[in-house]
Design a protein around this motif. Sequence first.
Motif, PDB file in Angstrom:
ATOM      1  N   ILE A 153       0.919  -1.183   0.077  1.00  0.00           N
ATOM      2  CA  ILE A 153      -0.137   0.035  -0.094  1.00  0.00           C
ATOM      3  C   ILE A 153       1.005   1.327  -0.012  1.00  0.00           C
ATOM      4  O   ILE A 153       1.814   1.300   0.650  1.00  0.00           O
ATOM      5  N   ASP A 154       0.553   2.170  -0.692  1.00  0.00           N
ATOM      6  CA  ASP A 154       1.084   3.414  -0.609  1.00  0.00           C
ATOM      7  C   ASP A 154       0.910   4.193   0.637  1.00  0.00           C
ATOM      8  O   ASP A 154      -0.463   4.615   0.694  1.00  0.00           O
ATOM      9  N   GLY A 155       1.888   4.192   1.476  1.00  0.00           N
ATOM     10  CA  GLY A 155       1.736   4.767   2.863  1.00  0.00           C
ATOM     11  C   GLY A 155       1.706   6.175   2.863  1.00  0.00           C
ATOM     12  O   GLY A 155       1.502   6.922   3.826  1.00  0.00           O
ATOM     13  N   THR A 156       1.815   6.825   1.724  1.00  0.00           N
ATOM     14  CA  THR A 156       1.468   8.448   1.766  1.00  0.00           C
ATOM     15  C   THR A 156      -0.153   8.746   1.816  1.00  0.00           C
ATOM     16  O   THR A 156      -0.423   9.871   1.883  1.00  0.00           O
ATOM     17  N   LEU A 157      -0.628   7.550   1.296  1.00  0.00           N
ATOM     18  CA  LEU A 157      -2.276   7.846   1.395  1.00  0.00           C
ATOM     19  C   LEU A 157      -2.619   8.256   2.757  1.00  0.00           C
ATOM     20  O   LEU A 157      -2.237   7.890   3.521  1.00  0.00           O
ATOM     21  N   GLY A 158      -3.912   8.698   2.911  1.00  0.00           N
ATOM     22  CA  GLY A 158      -4.424   9.131   4.186  1.00  0.00           C
ATOM     23  C   GLY A 158      -4.759   8.017   5.201  1.00  0.00           C
ATOM     24  O   GLY A 158      -4.777   6.744   4.833  1.00  0.00           O
TER      25      GLY A 158
END
Length: 211
Positions: A185-190
């Motif tokens: 998962i893109d950890g920069t997402l909310g």
Amino acid sequence: MNDNFSYFITFEGLDGCGKSVQAENLYSRLKEKKIPSLLLHEPGSTPLGEEISKLLKWSDEISLDPLTELFLFNASRAQLVKDVIIPSLRKGMVVIVDRFTDSTLAYQGYGRGIDIEIVEQINSVATRGCHPDLSILLDVPPEEAARRQKPGKDRFEAENAHFYRKVRQGYLQIAEGEPDHWLVIDGTLGVDIVSQIIWESVTNNLGRPGL
Ligand code: TMP
């Protein structure tokens, strides 16, 4: 609820990637749904593990060779697997661990440069054949992870950007090698978006979409 889920989930990623918050969110949601669950972290979650963790993270004055690190992380793990993880899975619980063997592969293998096969061998002795059913990687660039870290850095958090780039590449390589096992998962997402992605994946894997 009497369902026997017996499911083993690990969270992985760089320091500051947000995995501990996500592991806690998942644990809370499972508890809300009355799914017998346990949240653990490595190194630690046993009396011995907590002592080893202090040595590994905060022993500025003691020299620790990468191989020693490898053994210490796995000493903590061997105790945790035997005393807590295996008995809890046998009871049919969902076991969530914040870091597991892939941290050792990424940090001691790719980061410190210990031969990957050696890391795999030592990991596999410590785990007694106990493998996660699902591993979740929260991928963030090292610069972003460093920005999120709290003040008061431990031995690992104090490592430089080059070390963290190698660890991140290691994680991505490990996950690419086993795409069915990993949720990247893109950890920069909310935070809420990431929690929802994890919830959907876990409940699907438990055979109960949305529970
Ligand atoms: P944490 O408790 O804040 O996650 O810190 C644990 C640190 O130890 C973190 O920087 C990652 C590192 N680590 C390894 O280098 N190898 C391992 O096998 C594990 C479990 C953690």
